[in-house]
Design an enzyme around this catalytic site. Structure first.
Site, PDB file in Angstrom:
ATOM      1  N   TYR A   1      50.974  27.341  42.688  1.00 54.00           N
ATOM      2  CA  TYR A   1      52.120  28.049  43.255  1.00 54.00           C
ATOM      3  C   TYR A   1      52.994  27.170  44.152  1.00 54.00           C
ATOM      4  O   TYR A   1      54.021  27.624  44.639  1.00 54.00           O
ATOM      5  CB  TYR A   1      51.634  29.262  44.069  1.00 54.00           C
ATOM      6  CG  TYR A   1      50.932  30.285  43.231  1.00 54.00           C
ATOM      7  CD1 TYR A   1      49.678  30.013  42.692  1.00 54.00           C
ATOM      8  CD2 TYR A   1      51.504  31.521  42.961  1.00 54.00           C
ATOM      9  CE1 TYR A   1      49.016  30.943  41.906  1.00 54.00           C
ATOM     10  CE2 TYR A   1      50.848  32.454  42.173  1.00 54.00           C
ATOM     11  CZ  TYR A   1      49.609  32.158  41.653  1.00 54.00           C
ATOM     12  OH  TYR A   1      48.962  33.074  40.880  1.00 54.00           O
TER      13      TYR A   1
ATOM     14  N   LYS B   1      36.296  26.705  39.625  1.00 55.58           N
ATOM     15  CA  LYS B   1      36.037  26.266  38.247  1.00 55.58           C
ATOM     16  C   LYS B   1      35.837  24.752  38.295  1.00 55.58           C
ATOM     17  O   LYS B   1      36.426  23.992  37.523  1.00 55.58           O
ATOM     18  CB  LYS B   1      37.225  26.679  37.356  1.00 55.58           C
ATOM     19  CG  LYS B   1      37.029  26.464  35.877  1.00 55.58           C
ATOM     20  CD  LYS B   1      36.002  27.370  35.255  1.00 55.58           C
ATOM     21  CE  LYS B   1      35.733  26.974  33.821  1.00 55.58           C
ATOM     22  NZ  LYS B   1      34.567  27.668  33.244  1.00 55.58           N
TER      23      LYS B   1
ATOM     24  N   ASP C   1      34.889  32.336  35.640  1.00 51.93           N
ATOM     25  CA  ASP C   1      34.586  33.139  34.449  1.00 51.93           C
ATOM     26  C   ASP C   1      33.359  34.025  34.703  1.00 51.93           C
ATOM     27  O   ASP C   1      33.358  35.231  34.417  1.00 51.93           O
ATOM     28  CB  ASP C   1      34.421  32.269  33.192  1.00 51.93           C
ATOM     29  CG  ASP C   1      33.713  30.940  33.465  1.00 51.93           C
ATOM     30  OD1 ASP C   1      33.493  30.594  34.644  1.00 51.93           O
ATOM     31  OD2 ASP C   1      33.360  30.243  32.492  1.00 51.93           O
TER      32      ASP C   1
ATOM     33  N   ASP D   1      44.652  35.557  42.663  1.00 54.28           N
ATOM     34  CA  ASP D   1      45.699  36.435  42.133  1.00 54.28           C
ATOM     35  C   ASP D   1      45.125  37.272  40.976  1.00 54.28           C
ATOM     36  O   ASP D   1      45.300  38.489  40.908  1.00 54.28           O
ATOM     37  CB  ASP D   1      46.861  35.545  41.649  1.00 54.28           C
ATOM     38  CG  ASP D   1      48.092  36.328  41.238  1.00 54.28           C
ATOM     39  OD1 ASP D   1      48.049  37.566  41.250  1.00 54.28           O
ATOM     40  OD2 ASP D   1      49.111  35.692  40.896  1.00 54.28           O
TER      41      ASP D   1
ATOM     42  N   ASP E   1      43.291  41.770  40.610  1.00 57.82           N
ATOM     43  CA  ASP E   1      43.716  42.877  39.733  1.00 57.82           C
ATOM     44  C   ASP E   1      42.479  43.524  39.108  1.00 57.82           C
ATOM     45  O   ASP E   1      42.392  44.750  38.980  1.00 57.82           O
ATOM     46  CB  ASP E   1      44.668  42.394  38.622  1.00 57.82           C
ATOM     47  CG  ASP E   1      46.139  42.475  39.038  1.00 57.82           C
ATOM     48  OD1 ASP E   1      46.423  42.267  40.231  1.00 57.82           O
ATOM     49  OD2 ASP E   1      47.001  42.744  38.168  1.00 57.82           O
TER      50      ASP E   1
END
Ligand SMILES: NC(=O)c1ccc[n+]([C@@H]2O[C@H](COP(=O)([O-])OP(=O)(O)OC[C@H]3O[C@@H](n4cnc5c(N)ncnc54)[C@H](O)[C@@H]3O)[C@@H](O)[C@H]2O)c1
Length: 358
Positions: free
Chosen positions: A138, A190, A222, A246, A250
């Site tokens: 970002y 990761k 994951d 981010d 959700d």
């Protein structure tokens, strides 16, 4: 001396103005009950303003916003405008220029019927994601070469700084240490594939030495998605990168009833900070009175805690939780309750609870 807070309000686009209107209704009510006052200044920035003036977020207004006690944001984003232009010019500007390095996103289930997972109860889904909020993909270091040709190259840098990683990990350890119960912090990354994340691995191990009372754990992103669905009770506090945070929040929102209830704080401890639902502008519900304002109302509860009105924040959260547990709020699906009905319900219940106490 009377307590008074200046709040900058940016309702923004889509459902933003509706959910903010209900949020402010609740804020005014709780302020009256708890004996403080709020001076809300509303700013017009977003798609309509941009279409009329070509202004995104002028410097003079930004300086004004910066000088307030806190910021409430509805949502930004409109299909009529170039993808990302307003999101970057308003949300990212606030996050980066105010150095709001923590994005705090609670994943807290208030009643079993809101959780789509079988046999998961409120005590099983109660954790917080600490998302780094100023770095990673970002940071805007990107470019296109030979754009629009068959030889096009597109790049966007994933960027981590030692300082940026350490401060957010330290914040997460502090948070874990202060929580009741297990006091466990899980690093989500990761690093097996994205080796730059080795900086997170090493920093986490180093900072952990200062927090012997906090249990540590690790999950690759994951696997973390899998565990969040299979065994959400394993999480207490999780700390992760901007991009992963981010996305997984959700998923977290869906564990607690959906986008209509997931709140967040963009925080720099001790400085002006910004609070919002994690959802976007949901353009299909714009002006329909169907969106849930509960994410914004719970974000306001976080805002109150940040400005020093922790009791008022807890009361707002507890009122929402009670309305859900009692079944008065039946569902969080858009349209099952009207946006204005939910705002009124929370405000009325706040008053009833206050009268019952006196
Ligand atoms: N912080 C922000 O303001 C922010 C965050 C995410 C996306 N965006 C922007 O918002 C726009 C729309 O993005 P999107 O469709 O991917 O995500 P979104 O969060 O706006 O909506 C996705 C879906 O979630 C549901 N939803 C969202 N908020 C809800 C609410 N309050 N009540 C009930 N249901 C709700 C709706 O079904 C909606 O269609 C885009 O322009 C995007 O860039 C802004």
């Amino acid at each position: 001396m009377s307590r008074s807070y200046a709040i900058a309000v940016i309702p923004g686009d889509g459902i933003g103005p509706e959910v903010v209107r209900e949020g402010l209704r609740v804020l005014e009510r709780v302020a009256t009950i708890e004996g403080f006052s709020v001076r809300a200044t509303t700013y017009p920035f977003g798609a309509e303003h941009y279409l009329k003036t070509k202004e995104i977020f002028p410097d003079a207004a930004f300086s004004e916003v910066k000088g307030q006690d806190a910021i409430l944001l509805g949502a930004i984003g409109d299909p009529r405008i170039e993808v990302g232009l307003l999101e970057f010019g308003i949300i990212a500007k606030l996050r980066f220029e105010l150095d709001l390095f923590v994005n705090l996103r609670p994943v807290k289930l208030y009643a079993e019927h809101l959780c789509p997972l079988k046999d998961k109860r409120p005590e099983d889904v109660d954790f917080v994601v600490v998302r780094e909020n100023t770095e990673d993909a970002y940071a805007g270091m990107r470019g296109f070469f030979k754009k629009g040709t068959p030889d096009e190259i597109a790049t966007q840098e994933i960027l981590f700084t030692r300082k940026g990683v350490e401060r957010v990990i330290r914040y997460a350890f502090e948070l874990a240490r202060g929580r009741p119960g297990e006091k466990k912090l899980t690093l989500v990354d990761k690093a097996n594939a994205v080796r730059a994340m080795d900086l997170w691995t090493r920093t986490f191990e180093e900072v952990a030495r200062d927090y012997p009372g906090v249990k540590t754990d690790h999950a690759y992103i994951d696997a973390a998605c899998m565990w969040m669905v299979k065994n959400p009770e394993w999480f207490d506090v999780a700390v992760t990168t901007n991009l992963f945070g981010d996305i997984i929040t959700d998923l977290g929102a869906m564990l607690i009833g959906g986008m209509g209830i997931a709140a967040s704080g963009n925080i720099h401890p001790g400085r002006v900070s910004m609070f919002e639902g994690i959802h976007g502008s949901a353009p299909k519900y714009r002006g329909t009175d169907k969106a849930s304002p509960l994410a914004t109302i719970l974000a306001l509860a976080m805002l109150l805690d940040h400005v020093g009105e922790a009791a008022a924040g807890r009361e707002v959260e507890e009122t929402v939780a009670e309305l859900i547990r009692s079944g008065r709020i039946r569902s969080l699906k858009a349209g099952d309750h009207r946006c204005s009905e939910l705002g009124q319900m929370v405000a009325s219940r706040l008053r009833e609870r206050s009268r019952a106490r006196t």
